[in-house]
Design a protein around this motif. Structure first.
Motif, PDB file in Angstrom:
ATOM      1  N   LEU A 142       0.830  -1.200   0.000  1.00 13.85           N
ATOM      2  CA  LEU A 142       0.000   0.000   0.000  1.00 13.85           C
ATOM      3  C   LEU A 142       0.866   1.252   0.000  1.00 13.85           C
ATOM      4  O   LEU A 142       0.557   2.228  -0.688  1.00 13.85           O
ATOM      5  CB  LEU A 142      -0.937  -0.005   1.206  1.00 13.85           C
ATOM      6  N   ASP A 143       1.961   1.223   0.771  1.00 16.08           N
ATOM      7  CA  ASP A 143       2.901   2.351   0.764  1.00 16.08           C
ATOM      8  C   ASP A 143       3.548   2.492  -0.611  1.00 16.08           C
ATOM      9  O   ASP A 143       3.755   3.608  -1.103  1.00 16.08           O
ATOM     10  CB  ASP A 143       3.977   2.160   1.826  1.00 16.08           C
ATOM     11  N   GLU A 185       1.143   4.149  -3.097  1.00 13.42           N
ATOM     12  CA  GLU A 185       0.998   5.589  -2.870  1.00 13.42           C
ATOM     13  C   GLU A 185       2.238   6.363  -3.295  1.00 13.42           C
ATOM     14  O   GLU A 185       2.141   7.423  -3.929  1.00 13.42           O
ATOM     15  CB  GLU A 185       0.670   5.850  -1.400  1.00 13.42           C
ATOM     16  N   SER A 186       3.414   5.854  -2.952  1.00 12.81           N
ATOM     17  CA  SER A 186       4.642   6.571  -3.309  1.00 12.81           C
ATOM     18  C   SER A 186       4.882   6.551  -4.812  1.00 12.81           C
ATOM     19  O   SER A 186       5.286   7.560  -5.400  1.00 12.81           O
ATOM     20  CB  SER A 186       5.845   5.967  -2.568  1.00 12.81           C
ATOM     21  N   SER A 193       2.558   6.256  -7.116  1.00 14.95           N
ATOM     22  CA  SER A 193       1.539   7.119  -7.724  1.00 14.95           C
ATOM     23  C   SER A 193       1.963   8.581  -7.668  1.00 14.95           C
ATOM     24  O   SER A 193       1.816   9.329  -8.641  1.00 14.95           O
ATOM     25  CB  SER A 193       0.204   6.939  -7.001  1.00 14.95           C
ATOM     26  N   SER A 194       2.503   8.994  -6.534  1.00 11.97           N
ATOM     27  CA  SER A 194       2.955  10.375  -6.385  1.00 11.97           C
ATOM     28  C   SER A 194       4.066  10.706  -7.376  1.00 11.97           C
ATOM     29  O   SER A 194       4.071  11.779  -7.992  1.00 11.97           O
ATOM     30  CB  SER A 194       3.442  10.603  -4.952  1.00 11.97           C
ATOM     31  N   LEU A 209      -5.313   5.824  -6.243  1.00 15.81           N
ATOM     32  CA  LEU A 209      -5.354   6.706  -5.079  1.00 15.81           C
ATOM     33  C   LEU A 209      -6.779   6.895  -4.552  1.00 15.81           C
ATOM     34  O   LEU A 209      -6.996   6.954  -3.334  1.00 15.81           O
ATOM     35  CB  LEU A 209      -4.744   8.056  -5.437  1.00 15.81           C
ATOM     36  N   LEU A 231      -7.818   3.670  -2.759  1.00 16.08           N
ATOM     37  CA  LEU A 231      -7.098   3.582  -1.489  1.00 16.08           C
ATOM     38  C   LEU A 231      -7.680   4.541  -0.461  1.00 16.08           C
ATOM     39  O   LEU A 231      -7.762   4.229   0.731  1.00 16.08           O
ATOM     40  CB  LEU A 231      -5.617   3.894  -1.704  1.00 16.08           C
ATOM     41  N   LYS A 232      -8.103   5.701  -0.913  1.00 16.15           N
ATOM     42  CA  LYS A 232      -8.640   6.716  -0.007  1.00 16.15           C
ATOM     43  C   LYS A 232     -10.015   6.319   0.539  1.00 16.15           C
ATOM     44  O   LYS A 232     -10.268   6.438   1.748  1.00 16.15           O
ATOM     45  CB  LYS A 232      -8.733   8.057  -0.738  1.00 16.15           C
ATOM     46  N   ARG A 285     -10.091   1.659   1.441  1.00 18.76           N
ATOM     47  CA  ARG A 285      -8.879   1.042   1.969  1.00 18.76           C
ATOM     48  C   ARG A 285      -9.182  -0.271   2.691  1.00 18.76           C
ATOM     49  O   ARG A 285      -8.368  -1.201   2.688  1.00 18.76           O
ATOM     50  CB  ARG A 285      -8.174   2.021   2.912  1.00 18.76           C
TER      51      ARG A 285
END
Length: 584
Positions: free
Chosen positions: A472-473, A476-477, A479-480, A499, A502-503, A506
């Motif tokens: 999951l981390d 997110e990283s 995607s950023s 994203l 996940l938001k 989750r």
């Protein structure tokens, strides 16, 4: 009295051609003097084929029409003067809720005018906006009218239309171009196709008005290659516009000379991005370039170029003809006018919807769309195409406009709206869209090419029950990074499905990872169905619809599922009316 038959792609797929043939046969055999009009899609795709009987009393719309129903309509309504209530879906006395909640500007003529006759378009106000612009307005006044209307591009980003026009007008160039982006590649989207099929002249008129405003002499309509009917209707409309003096040299006796050419798309989703589209028109590989130089400065063959999508062009003639104030009075402060959506998925009434900006998701899905199929529970709606986001039930009262959707983690996009019920796995939804984008990436930049592939690998692992919490981390990283570093909008918006899920969902990711379970029963490796004996009535629907004969049980007694035979297709849970089929 006259008869209209919807001959758009949705109508033809449902049998409209046979309906039209039967209408002509009835008129001939009965010796009637009735005009027959082929029209485009009016938006009620869930009722196709559609047939209108237009009388002095108003328009009577019949749905699910077959050749046999045509005969009955002629017997009862056209000859007997009494509407055939059984097949009526809209009438002057009882307006259909699907249409009642709409305000139609871009779709104003779709399903109404004869798509093969320019005279019908003219009778409904067609080319009056062009006449007004050329004969009574300066180019600067035309651009200012678009500015005052607050028209923003309907193709995705919502960029102010007037700003593009003004920039192109100010830039020097030996040749200027006007381009219509009709490369509609989003899964589930068919707004542009329907306008091109049912009202092609509105796009042509909008482009000519822009050509007058910026000083262009050539235009291109870049159409998705699969849209054969749209190309056919566009080709006819362009030929008619030339014959009537709207295209060619000295349009309407003015100094404006402008013509339009159709270009078939290259078959790639990325060609919907305007710089990739420019490369494709020029005969090059459809790859985007970094917009440190905008097309309005150096576009097609290095010359100033204005690119807008189909729906944007469709709004232009109305704004010029009726004035900016009327258009600007509709919508929200930052998003004026209306927006067309293709409402599809697990909704009762699928089709085309045009509503004022600021209309809530709840109004679109439940009031106009009729709610969720089979009485199931709403789970999410995905807006903005593959690069959009998934919005949960808690945000159903969100007003739909450019800014609020972006703040919610989604986007307007071109207008696709896919409704999902509780039998949808949100992890699989994210994986599906990322898989689509991975295949459609042009591969030019590393963040998009490698980053989206890494997202896909991680999501696939989670769907297969092999995920870890640290994934999951990683999602997110990564995607950023992609959002910040990708070359074009395809890459920068690709992480939105990840994203947003996940938001808002989750817990479903955690169920997949921690408990090796797919709550929706979609990911086969993580799913096992069983029947709750207390809820099962023994009706047999699940047993009859099971393709693997994995369900056994006597009538009016609780049934059971053999896990060894079960192929986890979900037919049992989808067909159970008592919610007795569960997911372990």
């Amino acid at each position: 009295m006259r008869v209209r038959v919807g001959m758009g792609s949705c109508g033809l797929a449902a049998g409209a051609r046979e309906v039209m043939e039967q209408v002509k046969e009835e008129i001939t055999s009965r010796g009637l003097n009735i005009q027959v009009q082929p029209t485009g899609c009016i938006g009620m795709c869930h009722h196709e084929p559609l047939l209108d009987v237009v009388t002095d009393d108003g328009v009577y719309t019949y749905g699910h029409v077959t050749p046999e129903v045509v005969k009955a309509i002629f017997d009862e309504h056209i000859v007997g003067k009494k509407p055939l209530e059984k097949y009526l879906v809209n009438s002057p006395e009882h307006q259909n809720e699907f249409l009642a909640g709409q305000v139609r500007i871009a779709l104003r003529d779709c399903g109404i005018i004869n798509l093969w006759q320019i005279a019908d378009y003219e009778e409904h106000g067609g080319y009056q906006g062009l006449r007004k612009a050329i004969t009574t307005m300066t180019p600067e006044e035309v651009i200012n009218e678009i500015k005052e209307a607050g028209l923003r591009g309907r193709g995705g980003g919502g960029f102010p239309t007037w700003f593009k026009w003004q920039a192109a007008r100010q830039n020097e160039g030996a040749q200027k171009y006007v381009v219509c982006n009709a490369d509609e590649g989003d899964p589930g989207a068919f707004m542009d196709r329907s306008i091109l099929e049912g009202d092609p002249h509105t796009v042509i008129e909008g482009m000519i008005i822009c050509a007058y405003a910026i000083g262009a002499t050539a235009g291109f309509i870049y159409v998705r290659d699969e849209y054969d009917l749209a190309v056919k209707n566009l080709t006819n409309a362009i030929m008619e516009a030339r014959r009537h003096g709207y295209l060619g040299k000295n349009i309407l006796g003015s100094e404006l000379s402008f013509d339009i050419e159709i270009v078939r798309g290259g078959g790639a989703f990325v060609c919907g991005e305007e710089t990739a589209l420019i490369n494709s028109i020029q005969g090059n590989v459809g790859e985007p370039w970094d917009k440190y130089v905008f097309p309005t400065e150096k576009g097609l063959w290095g010359q100033p170029t204005v690119i807008n999508n189909v729906e944007t062009w469709a709004n232009v003639p109305v704004i010029i003809r009726e004035g900016a104030a009327k258009f600007a009075s509709i919508g929200t402060e930052g998003s004026k006018g209306t927006k067309v959506f293709s409402l599809v998925g697990k909704v009762v009434k699928a089709g085309l919807v045009e509503v004022p900006m600021g209309t809530t998701l709840r109004e679109i899905i439940f009031d106009i769309g009729g709610g969720i199929q089979n009485g199931r529970k709403f789970k999410a709606v995905q807006t903005g195409g593959p690069s959009g986001g998934c919005i949960p039930e808690s945000l159903l009262d969100l007003p739909v406009d450019f800014d609020t959707l972006t703040q919610a983690g989604s986007m307007m996009g071109s207008g696709g709206m896919i409704v999902m019920d509780d039998r949808t796995c949100m992890v699989e939804v994210a994986r599906y869209y990322v898989n689509f984008l991975a295949g459609e990436s042009c591969g030019k930049c590393v963040p998009c090419r490698e980053g989206i592939s890494l997202l896909l690998e991680t999501l696939t692992r989670i769907c297969e029950g092999k995920g870890k919490l640290e994934d999951l981390d990683l999602l997110e990283s990564m995607s950023s990074t992609i959002q910040k570093a990708a070359l074009c909008a395809l890459g920068r918006t690709a992480p939105n499905p990840v994203l947003s899920t996940l938001k808002y969902f989750r817990d479903e990711y955690l169920e997949h990872i921690n408990n090796h379970r797919c709550p929706a029963g979609i990911c086969k490796e993580l799913t096992e169905f069983y029947i709750d004996e207390e809820l099962c009535t023994g009706c047999g629907r699940c047993r009859r619809n099971c393709p693997a004969d994995a369900i056994t049980g006597e009538k009016k007694k609780a049934h059971t599922i053999d896990p060894e035979k079960c192929i986890k297709c979900g037919e049992c849970i989808d067909n159970c009316r008592f919610q007795a089929v569960k997911v372990k």
